[in-house]
Design a protein around this motif. Sequence first.
Motif, PDB file in Angstrom:
ATOM      1  N   GLY A  55      -7.577   0.695  -9.642  1.00 13.22           N
ATOM      2  CA  GLY A  55      -7.474   1.202 -11.008  1.00 13.22           C
ATOM      3  C   GLY A  55      -6.917   0.162 -11.964  1.00 13.22           C
ATOM      4  O   GLY A  55      -7.423  -0.025 -13.074  1.00 13.22           O
ATOM      5  N   ALA A  56      -5.878  -0.541 -11.534  1.00 12.05           N
ATOM      6  CA  ALA A  56      -5.270  -1.587 -12.375  1.00 12.05           C
ATOM      7  C   ALA A  56      -6.247  -2.729 -12.620  1.00 12.05           C
ATOM      8  O   ALA A  56      -6.366  -3.231 -13.743  1.00 12.05           O
ATOM      9  CB  ALA A  56      -3.983  -2.095 -11.739  1.00 12.05           C
TER      10      ALA A  56
ATOM     11  N   TRP B 261       2.863   2.495  -9.886  1.00 10.83           N
ATOM     12  CA  TRP B 261       1.847   2.424  -8.838  1.00 10.83           C
ATOM     13  C   TRP B 261       1.607   3.807  -8.249  1.00 10.83           C
ATOM     14  O   TRP B 261       2.537   4.627  -8.190  1.00 10.83           O
ATOM     15  CB  TRP B 261       2.314   1.464  -7.745  1.00 10.83           C
ATOM     16  CG  TRP B 261       1.428   1.445  -6.537  1.00 10.83           C
ATOM     17  CD1 TRP B 261       0.196   0.870  -6.436  1.00 10.83           C
ATOM     18  CD2 TRP B 261       1.713   2.006  -5.252  1.00 10.83           C
ATOM     19  NE1 TRP B 261      -0.307   1.054  -5.168  1.00 10.83           N
ATOM     20  CE2 TRP B 261       0.615   1.757  -4.423  1.00 10.83           C
ATOM     21  CE3 TRP B 261       2.791   2.717  -4.739  1.00 10.83           C
ATOM     22  CZ2 TRP B 261       0.551   2.167  -3.100  1.00 10.83           C
ATOM     23  CZ3 TRP B 261       2.738   3.138  -3.416  1.00 10.83           C
ATOM     24  CH2 TRP B 261       1.632   2.852  -2.616  1.00 10.83           C
TER      25      TRP B 261
ATOM     26  N   ASP C 201      -7.111   6.634  -8.848  1.00 11.24           N
ATOM     27  CA  ASP C 201      -7.109   5.329  -9.517  1.00 11.24           C
ATOM     28  C   ASP C 201      -5.972   5.211 -10.515  1.00 11.24           C
ATOM     29  O   ASP C 201      -5.475   4.121 -10.776  1.00 11.24           O
ATOM     30  CB  ASP C 201      -8.444   5.071 -10.214  1.00 11.24           C
ATOM     31  CG  ASP C 201      -9.558   4.740  -9.228  1.00 11.24           C
ATOM     32  OD1 ASP C 201      -9.259   4.340  -8.085  1.00 11.24           O
ATOM     33  OD2 ASP C 201     -10.735   4.879  -9.609  1.00 11.24           O
ATOM     34  N   ALA C 202      -5.544   6.354 -11.078  1.00  6.90           N
ATOM     35  CA  ALA C 202      -4.418   6.359 -12.018  1.00  6.90           C
ATOM     36  C   ALA C 202      -3.847   7.767 -12.091  1.00  6.90           C
ATOM     37  O   ALA C 202      -4.525   8.753 -11.778  1.00  6.90           O
ATOM     38  CB  ALA C 202      -4.871   5.895 -13.398  1.00  6.90           C
TER      39      ALA C 202
ATOM     40  N   TRP D 157      -0.986   3.162 -11.587  1.00 10.62           N
ATOM     41  CA  TRP D 157      -2.329   2.756 -11.212  1.00 10.62           C
ATOM     42  C   TRP D 157      -2.367   2.350  -9.755  1.00 10.62           C
ATOM     43  O   TRP D 157      -1.417   1.784  -9.221  1.00 10.62           O
ATOM     44  CB  TRP D 157      -2.781   1.555 -12.054  1.00 10.62           C
ATOM     45  CG  TRP D 157      -2.870   1.855 -13.502  1.00 10.62           C
ATOM     46  CD1 TRP D 157      -3.980   2.246 -14.191  1.00 10.62           C
ATOM     47  CD2 TRP D 157      -1.803   1.804 -14.461  1.00 10.62           C
ATOM     48  NE1 TRP D 157      -3.659   2.450 -15.513  1.00 10.62           N
ATOM     49  CE2 TRP D 157      -2.332   2.181 -15.706  1.00 10.62           C
ATOM     50  CE3 TRP D 157      -0.452   1.478 -14.388  1.00 10.62           C
ATOM     51  CZ2 TRP D 157      -1.574   2.243 -16.857  1.00 10.62           C
ATOM     52  CZ3 TRP D 157       0.311   1.546 -15.529  1.00 10.62           C
ATOM     53  CH2 TRP D 157      -0.240   1.916 -16.750  1.00 10.62           C
ATOM     54  N   SER D 158      -3.502   2.588  -9.125  1.00 12.79           N
ATOM     55  CA  SER D 158      -3.774   2.013  -7.816  1.00 12.79           C
ATOM     56  C   SER D 158      -4.172   0.555  -8.054  1.00 12.79           C
ATOM     57  O   SER D 158      -4.403   0.138  -9.199  1.00 12.79           O
ATOM     58  CB  SER D 158      -4.920   2.758  -7.133  1.00 12.79           C
ATOM     59  OG  SER D 158      -6.148   2.492  -7.814  1.00 12.79           O
TER      60      SER D 158
ATOM     61  N   THR E  34      -2.755  -7.556 -13.559  1.00 11.36           N
ATOM     62  CA  THR E  34      -2.819  -6.460 -12.586  1.00 11.36           C
ATOM     63  C   THR E  34      -1.444  -6.232 -11.976  1.00 11.36           C
ATOM     64  O   THR E  34      -0.991  -5.090 -11.838  1.00 11.36           O
ATOM     65  CB  THR E  34      -3.862  -6.761 -11.495  1.00 11.36           C
ATOM     66  OG1 THR E  34      -5.147  -6.929 -12.110  1.00 11.36           O
ATOM     67  CG2 THR E  34      -3.926  -5.658 -10.458  1.00 11.36           C
TER      68      THR E  34
ATOM     69  N   ALA F 287      -2.144   7.246 -18.827  1.00 12.69           N
ATOM     70  CA  ALA F 287      -1.921   6.661 -17.499  1.00 12.69           C
ATOM     71  C   ALA F 287      -0.569   5.947 -17.466  1.00 12.69           C
ATOM     72  O   ALA F 287      -0.224   5.181 -18.363  1.00 12.69           O
ATOM     73  CB  ALA F 287      -3.045   5.699 -17.146  1.00 12.69           C
TER      74      ALA F 287
ATOM     75  N   VAL G 163      -8.734  -1.610 -15.255  1.00 11.40           N
ATOM     76  CA  VAL G 163      -8.160  -1.610 -16.604  1.00 11.40           C
ATOM     77  C   VAL G 163      -8.097  -3.031 -17.151  1.00 11.40           C
ATOM     78  O   VAL G 163      -8.485  -3.290 -18.289  1.00 11.40           O
ATOM     79  CB  VAL G 163      -6.758  -0.957 -16.612  1.00 11.40           C
ATOM     80  CG1 VAL G 163      -6.033  -1.216 -17.924  1.00 11.40           C
ATOM     81  CG2 VAL G 163      -6.868   0.530 -16.354  1.00 11.40           C
TER      82      VAL G 163
ATOM     83  N   PRO H 154      -8.225   5.515 -15.240  1.00  8.53           N
ATOM     84  CA  PRO H 154      -7.347   4.346 -15.360  1.00  8.53           C
ATOM     85  C   PRO H 154      -7.121   3.868 -16.791  1.00  8.53           C
ATOM     86  O   PRO H 154      -6.031   3.411 -17.126  1.00  8.53           O
ATOM     87  CB  PRO H 154      -8.056   3.275 -14.527  1.00  8.53           C
ATOM     88  CG  PRO H 154      -8.882   4.036 -13.561  1.00  8.53           C
ATOM     89  CD  PRO H 154      -9.298   5.294 -14.284  1.00  8.53           C
TER      90      PRO H 154
END
Length: 116
Positions: free
Chosen positions: A46-47, A18, A23-24, A42-43, A10, A39, A50, A34
Amino acid sequence: MDAAGVLKETRRLIGAGWCRGSDARDASGRPVAPGDPAAAEWSLLGALGVVAAQSEVELEELATALAALAGVIADPSLSHWNDEPERTQSAVLETLVRAADELRDQRLTVRALSRN
């Protein structure tokens, strides 16, 4: 993948890019799913999603990683915490490091208690 690996991966994604408010996002800043190959950012949530989806993380390991994050993030909503106006990519990365430290400390404590 174990909980430490979830936090590490992550952190790698967040280090690559970021975002807030979605979320992405793709390289143009447009919101995407995400897991979308486009993408680029990512938030935190979201990360994590994934990593969990692409790495075949067992639910227990994901829960352990989330518990470690909860130990360093007071807000019960990862999305809300991530999207706070003063939040920075560096702060998110540092929080992931602190969560990994928390996880390591918890595991050391469990090992020490199991020896007694």
